[in-house]
Design an enzyme around this catalytic site. Sequence first.
Site, PDB file in Angstrom:
ATOM      1  N   HIS A   1      28.846   8.136   2.691  1.00 37.21           N
ATOM      2  CA  HIS A   1      28.354   7.867   1.334  1.00 37.21           C
ATOM      3  C   HIS A   1      28.931   6.578   0.771  1.00 37.21           C
ATOM      4  O   HIS A   1      29.821   5.956   1.356  1.00 37.21           O
ATOM      5  CB  HIS A   1      28.679   9.045   0.412  1.00 37.21           C
ATOM      6  CG  HIS A   1      30.142   9.336   0.276  1.00 37.21           C
ATOM      7  ND1 HIS A   1      30.955   8.687  -0.625  1.00 37.21           N
ATOM      8  CD2 HIS A   1      30.937  10.214   0.934  1.00 37.21           C
ATOM      9  CE1 HIS A   1      32.189   9.150  -0.530  1.00 37.21           C
ATOM     10  NE2 HIS A   1      32.209  10.079   0.420  1.00 37.21           N
TER      11      HIS A   1
ATOM     12  N   CYS B   1      35.342  12.802   4.208  1.00 35.53           N
ATOM     13  CA  CYS B   1      34.070  12.101   4.362  1.00 35.53           C
ATOM     14  C   CYS B   1      34.277  10.632   4.715  1.00 35.53           C
ATOM     15  O   CYS B   1      35.394  10.135   4.760  1.00 35.53           O
ATOM     16  CB  CYS B   1      33.247  12.231   3.087  1.00 35.53           C
ATOM     17  SG  CYS B   1      32.584  13.888   2.855  1.00 35.53           S
TER      18      CYS B   1
END
Length: 447
Positions: free
Chosen positions: A406, A422
């Site tokens: 992301h 992440c």
Amino acid sequence: MQGIPSAEAQSRYDRYPADTILVAPDGAILDYVPDRGDVVISRDGMGRRVFIDRYGNVLATEIRQETYRPARAEEYPPAPGGYRRFRDLGGYQDGYGYQDYRDYRPGEPGSVTGAIPGSGSVTRMPLDEQPMPGADDSYPQEASIEPDQQAIESLHPQKPIIAVTKKPQAEIAALQVFLDREGISPGVIDGHLGENVNKAIAAWQEMTGETLDPNNSEDIMQRLTYSGGLPIIDYTITAADAAGPYVAAIPEDYAHKAQLPAMSYTSVTEKLAEQFHMDENYLKALNPGVDFTIPGTIIKVVNPGQPKAGQVTRIVADKGRKQVFAYGADNQLIAAYPATIGSTDTPSPTGTHTVQRIALDPGYTYNPKINFKQGNNDQILQIPPGPNGPVGKVWIALSKPTYGIHGTPEPSKIGKTNSHGCVRLTNWDATELAKMVKTGAIVEFVE
């Protein structure tokens, strides 16, 4: 009287060796020597003098006549403009000194679910950043930084990396712009050396099979000339730039975030810095005293590359190098990006996974029952989309539940902090990758 400037220019030129010439980045030979008060004179890695205007643009490099070989017409288009005067090369304004942008210096915990329009929701690991051991936001304007030899050798042992020597800020920015245009991201363009630059050079050499000398400013500038022009250009602030929408500030508390109409930019400079892949303070340093809220104002900005095109079938998230590599079906490297990947406490996944969903401008759902509790918030909160949202402008969900690739609201921290599992990229790098990858693509996590 009209002949005086020419004679004066010639007399200034006579003070320099007669067997040298000044060559502009586009290959044109200057017929004068800029006044010392108008430029900063530096030296490149070969000891040649480089003339830089006060906006950081390289105007010309002093080269021995017998070594200058203009590009052949069949190799490159002819250099535009012929002989050009100093002000035709971008100009300057009196009093605009050469500054370190850091003079302008004035966390988002949690496990989340990202709302994906038409795709349901995704559950994520916590996202708050932690400084890496030894990480320091401050680094010198001019520095000699040795590359990570272990990372370099494992990435492309046949092509050793040439260490970047002391260089002016403008030349480092030019190198960063070149790498950005090649699809090998150096992260934010800020005119400073660092591991993100070294890693990008290594990745570029893997992609091309060539060796890049980052200290050869003439070569870098010539490459820039034929890939989009000068690294710093003029830009006119538009009415849309000034209008926004903007928010006054991004609160820390998730309950307050949820009350905002959007996780928008907080200023024109933040919006423009991201648009041109820049550090916001570097943008301000290039334009001292400028009011960015006035449409029609002409400013200096980085001239970055166009988004890379291609079809990415395999992504490698390298935890050790803190870098993401995107490969095509032929296993050729298409693009590479500096990344923030996991931490010791909350590591990123291991092994091989696949891309499950892709969302641009995703919403963000805070759920305290999933992984964490932020402050006193014990209810599910819907945080609106926007570039300053916890996952930035992009969410690439993985088949491993709660994990994804992301964007981020803080691009300058990429590669310098740890995430909670992440993979974070700058918003522009994440957007570029999202548009090249499809669901089902392989994502490998390597140590």
